[in-house]
Design a protein around this motif. Structure first.
Motif, PDB file in Angstrom:
ATOM      1  N   GLU A 181       0.813  -1.212   0.000  1.00  0.00           N
ATOM      2  CA  GLU A 181       0.000   0.000   0.000  1.00  0.00           C
ATOM      3  C   GLU A 181       0.852   1.271   0.000  1.00  0.00           C
ATOM      4  N   PHE A 182       0.362   2.286  -0.702  1.00  0.00           N
ATOM      5  CA  PHE A 182       0.913   3.638  -0.667  1.00  0.00           C
ATOM      6  C   PHE A 182      -0.178   4.503  -0.042  1.00  0.00           C
ATOM      7  N   VAL A 196       4.401   3.543   3.252  1.00  0.00           N
ATOM      8  CA  VAL A 196       4.282   2.370   2.393  1.00  0.00           C
ATOM      9  C   VAL A 196       4.313   1.149   3.292  1.00  0.00           C
ATOM     10  N   GLY A 197       3.354   0.248   3.108  1.00  0.00           N
ATOM     11  CA  GLY A 197       3.264  -0.912   3.981  1.00  0.00           C
ATOM     12  C   GLY A 197       2.963  -2.183   3.218  1.00  0.00           C
ATOM     13  N   ILE A 198       3.267  -3.324   3.839  1.00  0.00           N
ATOM     14  CA  ILE A 198       2.930  -4.631   3.292  1.00  0.00           C
ATOM     15  C   ILE A 198       1.809  -5.213   4.146  1.00  0.00           C
ATOM     16  N   ASN A 202      -5.423  -8.057   5.889  1.00  0.00           N
ATOM     17  CA  ASN A 202      -6.079  -6.930   6.559  1.00  0.00           C
ATOM     18  C   ASN A 202      -5.262  -5.667   6.298  1.00  0.00           C
ATOM     19  N   MET A 203      -5.804  -4.510   6.680  1.00  0.00           N
ATOM     20  CA  MET A 203      -5.177  -3.233   6.343  1.00  0.00           C
ATOM     21  C   MET A 203      -4.190  -2.746   7.403  1.00  0.00           C
ATOM     22  N   ASN A 204      -3.949  -3.559   8.414  1.00  0.00           N
ATOM     23  CA  ASN A 204      -2.941  -3.229   9.422  1.00  0.00           C
ATOM     24  C   ASN A 204      -1.606  -3.781   8.942  1.00  0.00           C
ATOM     25  N   SER A 205      -0.724  -2.913   8.475  1.00  0.00           N
ATOM     26  CA  SER A 205       0.510  -3.330   7.800  1.00  0.00           C
ATOM     27  C   SER A 205       1.405  -4.165   8.714  1.00  0.00           C
ATOM     28  N   LYS A 206       1.942  -5.271   8.154  1.00  0.00           N
ATOM     29  CA  LYS A 206       2.878  -6.114   8.887  1.00  0.00           C
ATOM     30  C   LYS A 206       4.203  -5.396   9.090  1.00  0.00           C
ATOM     31  N   VAL A 207       4.590  -4.619   8.088  1.00  0.00           N
ATOM     32  CA  VAL A 207       5.809  -3.830   8.160  1.00  0.00           C
ATOM     33  C   VAL A 207       5.573  -2.581   7.320  1.00  0.00           C
ATOM     34  N   LEU A 208       6.149  -1.459   7.700  1.00  0.00           N
ATOM     35  CA  LEU A 208       5.919  -0.225   6.953  1.00  0.00           C
ATOM     36  C   LEU A 208       7.104   0.715   7.095  1.00  0.00           C
ATOM     37  N   GLU A 209       7.156   1.666   6.166  1.00  0.00           N
ATOM     38  CA  GLU A 209       8.176   2.711   6.176  1.00  0.00           C
ATOM     39  C   GLU A 209       7.521   4.039   5.830  1.00  0.00           C
ATOM     40  N   LYS A 210       8.061   5.117   6.373  1.00  0.00           N
ATOM     41  CA  LYS A 210       7.585   6.445   6.008  1.00  0.00           C
ATOM     42  C   LYS A 210       7.787   6.657   4.508  1.00  0.00           C
ATOM     43  N   TRP A 211       6.816   7.251   3.881  1.00  0.00           N
ATOM     44  CA  TRP A 211       6.922   7.572   2.446  1.00  0.00           C
ATOM     45  C   TRP A 211       7.221   9.062   2.317  1.00  0.00           C
ATOM     46  N   TRP A 212       8.423   9.369   1.822  1.00  0.00           N
ATOM     47  CA  TRP A 212       8.818  10.771   1.652  1.00  0.00           C
ATOM     48  C   TRP A 212       8.163  11.312   0.379  1.00  0.00           C
ATOM     49  N   ILE A 213       7.047  11.988   0.558  1.00  0.00           N
ATOM     50  CA  ILE A 213       6.292  12.472  -0.600  1.00  0.00           C
ATOM     51  C   ILE A 213       5.432  13.663  -0.195  1.00  0.00           C
TER      52      ILE A 213
END
Length: 663
Positions: A181-182, A196-198, A202-213
Motif C-alpha cells: 500500500e501507498f 508504504v506498507g505490506i 487486513n489493512m494493518n501493515s505487517k511492516v511499513l516505512e515512512k513515504w517521503w512524498i
C-alpha cells in the motif's frame, strides 16, 4: 505490451494473427504456418517451464482493451485514472477504482509444483491540490472471490483491497490478499503521515516505512516489487522525494518482509492495482505496469543450463518429425505464396484509393502530392518544425509556385488514433467556414504517412504568448481573442447544420494570425452530433485542466462541457496563468479554484495578469473573470449558453451574479 502464456491456446492465437497478416496464403500454407509455430512451441515448452508475464508501457487504446477496469477507473489518454481529484456528488462515501489483469496468475509451477517468483513494476502519480487529501493506492494479489468495487467497505482506508468499517479495521475479510500500500491518510490503525506498507489479509501493515512524498507536487513515482520464493522474502523499492532548502531530491526507498505466500494465498490469484477515496479525495493516475511470474531460480546454474539444453533437444527431436512430414507441403505453397505477394500490393493500392475516394468527397481542401510537401519542408527538416503534438509534428512549409507558407501536420505513422484524427480533420473541418476557425487547405497520405495542410498562422498559438514569453498581449488583443473564440463556439454549437463538439478546446489549440485574430484549430478529436444531443462515445478525450467534472466522470461530451473548457481559456487570458499551474509550497493549483477563492474574498481584480501592470479596462477585466467563472461552474446546469456569453461580453446583457460559495 507483451503477454506470454506458453500454452496451446496462445499458439493458436499467435498463428491466427500471422494467418491474418498473410491472408493471401492457400489453405496448405495456413496449415504449414500453424504447425510450424506448434513445432517451435513444443521445443520451447520442453526447454522452459511455464511462465506468465505482461507489460504495458502505457495505457493507450490498444493496451487498455486487454485490461479489466472497475469502479471509478477509466482510461485517460495513455494513462488510467483510478480515482478523480473531486468528490463524487452521487457518493459522498468515496470511490474505488481498480485495474486487474483479466487472466488469473498461477503462483505454483505446473511442472514442478514449486512456488513461483514474481516481479512487478509500475509507475504512478498521486496528486491533490487540497491541503487535506486521502486515501491511497495499492498493488495486490488476491483470491478470486475479492469483493466487487461496489462494496462500501472497500472505500477510504481500505484502498479497494481490504475491508474497513468507518474507523474500524476488519481482519476477517472472507478472502485472502497480499498488498503493498501507498497510504496518504492516517486512519486509526495507521501511523501518522504517508507511508508504504505490506499488508496480509487486513489493512494493518505487517511492516511499513515512512513515504517521503508531498503529493501536491504531482511527482511521478516508480515501484518495483520482487518475491523470492526460494528465500521466502518480499522486497519493495519505491520512489520518494525529500524537500530541503526549497529543493527537491529524488530518492529510492526500500521495504522487505519475510513471507511464504503458499501459506497466505491460493495457487491461483487475481493481480491488480487499486485506489480509493473517502471523505477526502485525491487523484490516482497509473502510467505503466508490468508483471512476470517465473519458476524459482536454481542453486546450480550449470546444472540448470544442461537441463534446459537436454529438454530443448528433446523438443527439437519431436518437432523435427512433424517438420519433415510437412516438407512436401512447402513446394505446393511456394508458387501460390508468390502470387499472394501480388495480391498484397494490389490490396494496399486499393486501400489507398478507397481512402482517396472517401476524402475527395469532401469539398474545399484538395489532395496535395507527397513530393510537393517534402520539397516545401526540405524533407521535413527539424529546422522547419513548429511544434510537436500527441499525434505527430507540425512543420512550416514554403510553396515556391504560390509564394506562400503553410503549416503541415505530419501524423505519426504507427498511431491508430492518429489515423482516426486524420480522417476526422479532413471530413469535419473541411465542411466548416468561419473566420475564427483554422482553414484546412489540403491533405495527403502515402502508405503510412498522413499529412494535413493548414493556413499558416504567423503569430503561433495563444499559449506561446501567455505562458512562454513570445510577446506580451495587450488587453484589447486579449479581449478580442475571447470574443473571437466565443464566436467560433457559437458557430460550432448553434449556427452550423450539426453541432460540432471540439473536445479539446485549450490555449495551445487557438492560433493567432498576423493581426492576432484567434482561430480555433486541431479538430482531430471532434465529433458531429445532433443539436439536441451529446456525444455517444464514453471515451474521455482532451487535456487535464480543461475537462468538465461531469465529462471526466461519464465520458459524454456535451455543449456544457465545451463551455467549461472555454471558461478555463478565458480565465487563462485574463490571469496569464495556466489551467493548472505550480505554486510553491502548494503544488498544482487549478486556475478556476484560484479565481473562485478571490471572488469569495471579493478581491476578484487581484486575479488580473500582473504582466499587464494595470493597463487594462477594469470593467472588461471584471467581465472576463466573471464570465470565465460562470462558464467553468462545476455544476453543468449553471453554465450559460454561448449566445448568453457573447451578449455579456458585448455589454448587451448584464453581468451575472455568481454564488459566493463557488466550487
Amino acid at each position: 505490451m507483451h503477454i506470454i502464456y506458453h500454452t496451446t491456446y496462445n499458439v493458436c492465437e499467435t498463428s491466427e494473427k500471422i494467418i491474418k497478416h498473410n491472408s493471401h496464403l492457400p489453405m496448405a500454407g495456413y496449415g504449414l504456418l500453424f504447425l510450424f509455430i506448434l513445432i517451435i512451441n513444443i521445443a520451447i515448452t520442453n526447454a522452459h517451464t511455464q511462465s506468465q508475464s505482461f507489460e504495458y508501457p502505457n495505457f493507450s487504446s490498444t493496451y487498455i482493451k486487454q485490461l479489466k477496469l472497475e469502479g471509478s477507473a477509466y482510461s485517460y489518454g495513455s494513462a488510467i485514472q483510478l480515482t478523480a481529484n473531486a468528490i463524487n456528488p452521487k457518493n459522498w462515501l468515496g470511490t474505488v477504482g481498480r485495474v486487474t489483469h483479466p487472466e488469473q496468475i498461477n503462483l505454483r509451477d505446473n511442472n514442478s509444483n514449486e512456488p513461483r517468483d514474481f516481479t512487478t513494476n509500475f509507475s504512478f502519480v498521486v496528486s491533490s491540490n487540497k491541503s487535506v487529501y486521502a486515501d491511497g493506492l495499492a498493488f495486490f494479489l488476491a483470491s478470486p472471490n475479492l469483493p466487487s468495487t461496489k462494496s462500501i467497505q472497500l472505500r477510504g482506508g481500505s484502498l479497494g483491497v481490504g475491508l474497513t468499517d468507518g474507523y474500524q479495521e476488519l481482519s476477517m475479510t472472507g478472502y485472502q490478499f497480499l498488498a503493498v500500500e501507498f497510504d496518504t491518510f492516517t486512519n486509526p490503525w495507521d501511523p501518522v503521515g504517508a507511508h508504504v506498507g505490506i499488508n496480509i489479509n487486513n489493512m494493518n501493515s505487517k511492516v511499513l516505512e515512512k513515504w517521503w512524498i508531498d503529493i501536491t507536487h504531482r511527482k511521478v513515482c516508480n515501484c518495483g516489487i520482487v518475491y523470492d520464493s526460494r528465500n521466502k522474502i518480499l522486497n519493495v523499492s519505491y520512489t520518494g522525494y525529500k524537500f530541503r532548502d526549497g529543493k527537491v531530491r529524488k530518492i529510492t526507498q526500500h521495504l522487505s518482509y519475510p513471507i511464504d505466500i503458499r501459506q497466505q494465498l491460493p495457487d491461483s490469484v487475481i493481480v491488480g492495482i487499486s485506489a480509493a477515496t473517502g471523505k477526502y479525495f485525491e487523484e490516482h493516475t497509473l502510467l505503466s505496469w508490468s508483471f512476470s511470474a517465473t519458476p524459482p531460480s536454481k542453486d546450480d546454474p550449470e546444472k540448470a543450463r544442461k537441463s534446459v539444453i537436454i529438454k530443448l533437444l528433446e523438443g527439437i527431436g519431436i518437432g523435427a518429425g512433424l517438420f519433415f512430414i510437412l516438407l512436401g507441403l512447402v513446394r505446393i505453397s511456394l508458387g501460390m505464396m508468390s502470387k499472394g505477394k501480388e495480391i498484397d500490393h494490389t490490396s494496399e493500392a486499393t486501400s489507398d484509393r478507397k481512402l482517396d475516394d472517401e476524402l475527395q468527397m469532401s469539398t474545399g481542401p484538395k489532395k496535395i502530392s507527397y513530393h510537393e510537401l517534402a520539397t516545401a519542408t526540405n524533407n521535413f527538416d527539424e529546422t522547419n518544425k513548429l511544434g510537436q503534438g500527441g499525434f505527430g509534428g507540425v512543420y512550416k512549409g514554403y510553396f515556391k509556385d504560390f509564394n506562400t507558407y503553410a503549416a503541415i501536420k505530419r501524423i505519426s505513422a504507427n498511431s491508430k488514433q492518429g489515423v482516426k484524427q486524420y480522417k476526422a480533420e479532413v471530413t469535419i473541418i473541411s465542411q466548416l467556414r468561419h473566420r475564427n476557425l483554422v482553414k484546412l487547405t489540403g491533405w495527403c497520405h502515402k502508405k503510412n504517412d498522413f499529412l494535413l495542410i493548414y493556413e499558416y498562422m504567423e503569430n503561433g498559438s495563444l499559449d506561446s504568448h501567455l505562458f512562454r514569453g513570445e510577446s506580451l498581449l495587450s488587453w484589447q488583443v486579449r479581449y478580442n481573442i475571447a470574443l473571437g473564440l466565443a464566436s467560433a463556439l457559437l458557430y460550432l454549437q448553434e449556427e452550423w447544420e450539426k453541432c460540432v463538439l471540439h473536445r479539446d478546446i485549450k490555449s495551445s489549440n487557438i492560433m493567432l494570425d498576423s493581426s492576432f485574430n484567434p482561430k480555433l484549430g486541431d479538430f482531430g478529436l471532434a465529433r458531429l452530433v445532433d443539436h439536441d444531443k451529446g456525444s455517444e462515445t464514453t471515451e474521455v478525450a482532451g487535456t487535464m485542466g480543461y475537462l468538465a467534472p461531469e465529462y471526466m466522470n461519464t465520458g459524454h461530451a456535451r455543449k456544457e462541457s465545451e463551455i467549461f473548457s472555454f471558461g478555463v481559456v478565458v480565465l487563462e487570458i485574463a490571469t496569464g496563468r495556466k489551467a493548472i499551474h505550480h505554486k510553491h509550497m502548494e503544488g498544482e493549483v487549478s486556475v478556476v479554484e484560484w479565481v473562485w477563492q478571490l471572488y469569495q474574498l471579493r478581491n476578484l481584480l487581484a486575479a488580473a495578469d500582473a504582466n499587464l501592470r494595470g493597463e487594462f479596462d477594469v470593467q472588461q477585466m471584471e467581465c472576463l473573470l466573471v464570465v470565465g467563472l460562470w462558464c467553468a461552474n462545476p455544476d453543468s446546469a449553471s453554465r450559460p449558453a454561448i449566445r448568453q456569453v457573447i451578449n455579456v461580453l458585448n455589454s448587451e446583457a448584464s453581468l451575472p451574479i455568481l454564488p459566493l460559495q463557488g466550487c
